[in-house]
Write a protein that holds these residues in place. Sequence first.
Motif, short mmCIF file in Angstrom:
data_model
loop_
_atom_site.label_atom_id
_atom_site.label_comp_id
_atom_site.label_asym_id
_atom_site.label_seq_id
_atom_site.Cartn_x
_atom_site.Cartn_y
_atom_site.Cartn_z
N CYS A 134 0.84 -1.20 0.00
CA CYS A 134 0.00 0.00 0.00
C CYS A 134 0.87 1.25 0.00
N LEU A 135 1.91 1.27 0.83
CA LEU A 135 2.81 2.41 0.89
C LEU A 135 3.57 2.61 -0.42
N LYS A 136 4.06 1.51 -0.98
CA LYS A 136 4.82 1.60 -2.23
C LYS A 136 3.93 2.08 -3.37
N HIS A 137 2.68 1.67 -3.37
CA HIS A 137 1.74 2.07 -4.42
C HIS A 137 1.56 3.58 -4.44
N GLN A 138 1.74 4.23 -3.30
CA GLN A 138 1.57 5.67 -3.22
C GLN A 138 2.89 6.42 -3.31
N GLY A 139 3.95 5.74 -3.66
CA GLY A 139 5.20 6.43 -3.93
C GLY A 139 6.25 6.37 -2.86
N VAL A 140 6.01 5.65 -1.77
CA VAL A 140 7.05 5.50 -0.75
C VAL A 140 8.20 4.67 -1.34
N LYS A 141 9.41 5.15 -1.17
CA LYS A 141 10.57 4.48 -1.75
C LYS A 141 11.18 3.43 -0.82
N THR A 142 11.20 3.71 0.48
CA THR A 142 11.85 2.82 1.44
C THR A 142 10.90 2.55 2.60
N VAL A 143 10.64 1.27 2.84
CA VAL A 143 9.82 0.84 3.97
C VAL A 143 10.68 -0.02 4.89
N GLU A 144 10.86 0.44 6.11
CA GLU A 144 11.54 -0.35 7.13
C GLU A 144 10.51 -0.79 8.17
N ILE A 145 10.68 -2.00 8.67
CA ILE A 145 9.79 -2.56 9.69
C ILE A 145 10.59 -2.83 10.95
N TRP A 146 10.10 -2.35 12.08
CA TRP A 146 10.63 -2.76 13.38
C TRP A 146 9.53 -3.51 14.10
N CYS A 147 9.85 -4.68 14.60
CA CYS A 147 8.88 -5.41 15.42
C CYS A 147 9.55 -5.89 16.69
N CYS A 148 8.76 -6.06 17.72
CA CYS A 148 9.29 -6.54 18.98
C CYS A 148 9.67 -8.02 18.87
N CYS A 149 8.75 -8.82 18.29
CA CYS A 149 8.96 -10.27 18.23
C CYS A 149 8.80 -10.78 16.80
N ARG A 150 9.61 -11.76 16.47
CA ARG A 150 9.52 -12.48 15.19
C ARG A 150 9.33 -13.96 15.50
N THR A 151 8.30 -14.56 14.93
CA THR A 151 8.03 -15.97 15.19
C THR A 151 8.87 -16.81 14.25
N LEU A 152 9.84 -17.54 14.81
CA LEU A 152 10.78 -18.31 14.00
C LEU A 152 10.23 -19.68 13.62
N LYS A 153 9.11 -20.11 14.24
CA LYS A 153 8.56 -21.42 13.89
C LYS A 153 8.09 -21.46 12.46
N ASN A 154 7.83 -20.30 11.86
CA ASN A 154 7.37 -20.23 10.48
C ASN A 154 8.50 -19.79 9.57
N ALA A 155 9.69 -20.29 9.81
CA ALA A 155 10.87 -19.82 9.09
C ALA A 155 10.80 -20.03 7.58
N LYS A 156 9.92 -20.90 7.10
CA LYS A 156 9.80 -21.13 5.68
C LYS A 156 8.67 -20.31 5.07
N SER A 157 8.06 -19.49 5.84
CA SER A 157 6.95 -18.67 5.35
C SER A 157 7.32 -17.21 5.48
#
Length: 241
Positions: A217-240
Motif C-alpha cells: 500500500c505504501l509503495k503504491h503511493q510512492g514510498v521508496k523505502t519501507v523499514e519494519i521494526w517489530c518486537c517479536c519475530r516468530t521463527l517457527k514459520n521460518a519457511k513462510s
Amino acid sequence: MVNKWLKIVQRGIKRCLQLPAYCLLCCQQSERDFALCLACEQKLPWLPQLCPRCAMPSHSDANDCICADKTLPYERLQALFDYAWPLNLFISQWKYGEQLAFAKMLAHFMVKRLTPAYLPDCVLAMPLHPKRLRQRGFNQSVELASQIAHALRVPLDRWSCTRVTHTVSQSQLTAQKRAKNIRTSTFHLKPNFQAKHVLVIDDVVTTGATISALSRCLKHQGVKTVEIWCCCRTLKNAKSI
C-alpha cells in the motif's frame, strides 16, 4: 479455576509494574523505571544474527537466506525477540490485559538495539481496524511507535494510514490462512501522504502477510523505502515469508 489463577497472575503483574518496580521474573527490585532487572533481561529470548531483509536466520552466504528468491515489498525488517516465553506473556498481558506499562519496557529495548538505515521521514504504527480498536480500547503498536518516534526525533503519523476491512484475528490462523485472510483486508493511505522513507512499528511478525500488505500500500503511493521494526519475530514459520 482457570479464571481464578488468571486473576492471581494479573494481580502479580500489576504489583510488579508499580514503582518502585519489581522484576516480573525474579520478583526482586529491578532498580530501573520498568519491571525487569538487568540479569533477567539477559535471559530473554533474544534473536540471533538474522537476515537484515526478512529477519529470519541466515548463513554466511547472503544468497543462502530464505528470502533470497523472494520479492519482498519492504527493504528491511528488524526484530528483537523470538515470540516465546516470557515475551508471549508480556505481549498478551499488554494487548489483552491492558497492562500498558509493558510498552515502555519493550520500546526501550527496540530503541536501544535497533537502528534505521537512515532517519525516516515519519513513523507509522500498524493500523487496527476501528472495530478492533473499539474492542481493545487502544492500538498496541501506537503505544510503541509514539515512544520510538520521540526517541528518534521524527514525526509519528497517526492518521494517514487506516485499516478499512475488518478480518478475523491473525493469531488464530495457520500460515496459509493468514495470507488468504490478509488479502481480503486492505489499508488506505491518504492521497496527500508524501513521505518517501517510512518506519513501520508492529508488535509481532509471524508470516509477514500483514506487513507485506501494508508495505505494498505504501509503495503504491510512492514510498521508496519501507523499514519494519517489530518486537517479536516468530521463527517457527521460518519457511513462510
